[in-house]
Enzyme design. Sequence first.
Site: not given
Ligand code: G6P
Length: 613
Positions: A2, A27, A73, A99-100, A486, A490, A493, A509, A608
């Site tokens: 949010c 975000r 969100w 937010n929250g 990673e 990527k 997502e 396995h 985000k």
């Molecule tokens: C969300 C974002 C990711 C990020 C994760 C941790 O899921 O979409 O890209 O890695 O949060 O966020 P931070 O701000 O704690 O690195």
Amino acid sequence: MCGIVGYVGERDACPIIIKGLKRLEYRGYDSAGVALINDTLRVYKRQGKVSDLESTLKGKSLKGHIGIGHTRWATHGEPSDRNSHPHLSSTKKLALIHNGIIENYLSIKQELVAKGYKFKSDTDTEVLIHFIDDIQKHHQCPLNEAVRLALTKVVGAYAIVVISEDMPNTMIVARKSSPLVIGIGKDAKEFFVASDATPIIEYTRDVVYLNDGEMAVIESNSLSIKTLDDVPTTPYIQTLDMSLDSIEKGGYEFFMLKEIFEQPRSIRDAMRGRLIPAKRHVQLGGIQKYLNNLVKAKRIIIVGCGTSWHAGLVAEYMIEEIARIPVEVEYASEFRYRNPIINKGDVVIAISQSGETADTLAAVELAKSKGAIIFGICNVVGSSISRASHEGAYIHAGPEIGVASTKAFTSQVVVLLLMALMIAKNRKTIDKYKLEELLTELDNIPNKVEETLRLNAQIEKMASTFKDAHNFLYLGRGCNFPVALEGALKLKEISYIHAEGYPAAEMKHGPIALIDQEMPVVVISTTDRSYDKIISNIQEVKSRKGKVIAIVTEGEVYIRSMVDYVIEVPNTHEMLMPLLSVVPLQLLAYHVAVMRGCNVDQPRNLAKSVTVE
Ligand code: G6P
């Protein structure tokens, strides 16, 4: 997650709010809304993008010098027009954005229902605005006092803004565990509020970050802050060091691509002033007072989420290899809920780009309460995790807008390597030649990242071959195993293709059962101590007709002859290889997602900055 924007001053609020909401789109959100006051309070909100909200606003009278806006969100209740913010009190005179999560909203709601309040949404936020309204009526008190009293009874996390038709010059804001920043405009005759600084910086650089448990009454020409216990505090005004360019696309189609290409610069910034290879000097200025705790630590616990957790896994290899201290890397969300054993002398490194991730913040608070020393590795200056830590180092990557983290990952790895080298130097677990070699190589890494980025056209072409795949497997060993995780993250997502990362040897396995001629398998097989072993793993994939895309070290010839596609990255020390091997994987995910027509910067359902647990 949010987003909040608010304005009070002499200008028209609506355009500022809409532009601010667009700046916050990164975000992640599913609906948007605004509330404006011009004699009367009006709310417009709807499910969808800010551009959909703009269509709704067309032809409406949008006058008003005060307004608030929100991107939601969904947590409580599906994404829909009625669940979108702002929410109104039953008198329709108060509007609230939030937010929250209000955790005890159900018990408060039951009391309000018993008193006859009617609810239009499924949200916890609507409960809060009725609650504030009810307290104000009951106590016959000013609105700010009603907000304060309500918040003393609320359990949960929030950043809120309340406006009232009866006070058309006032915003009341408060925060607990969810960030809120106040921008002080020209001559302190206008004020902005936002969930982060991005909507504010084109108007002012002077900001006040509200502390946890504080509320502020903001009028068009004054700002007063107090704690929720009613104790006045003096606002601490900071000047933001953030340029408008850094939050705009600068000619790139998506922020993600811009941020991938920024990496030579962002990595340089992460190292700036922190190493002198010839003098074997390595120093993180923010880690001095508690350095001894790190050096003497019996074990180090690293916590983080998502990409930050992957950076932690790379750091585990680095710290154990050169500083010889046992490291445990934990998902912050698991760590905080399993009564972790923290011994005297333990140190915790919390990694977070945003510095606001709720689970990581809670893990930090828990470890702190058990006596651990906390080192925060964050990007956002002044963020909650950086402030909750005893010490730490910023990664200085600049604002990261694309939801899929790219430049933050490489900068986190750089800072964690510097930290590992600092510990190793102090523990004398690294000899001076090795230290100099690693520092020299690190110093040169931005140039090698630049070279790696020249693979872009080749990778774009390769992406067109694989854009319709349904599954991907990513394999790596050692330091490249977290890179496999990673790379898979990527891809899934932003392109919504199912992808899994695995340690290459572990493939047999389970995942090997999935391999057939339809299955692209990305193998990070750079020349390091596992080279021979990973060749066997590639053979296992090829024997089952999997399509192998191998990331190899420049000049490598053997793997090239075995696989379907080869991507050559420059040679470097194996501990630094994640900084190069991750780049083609970022680009591959990016191009596949673009070719599939996905919104790369704002993937569905993702946020985000995840400020709820
Ligand atoms: C969300 C974002 C990711 C990020 C994760 C941790 O899921 O979409 O890209 O890695 O949060 O966020 P931070 O701000 O704690 O690195």
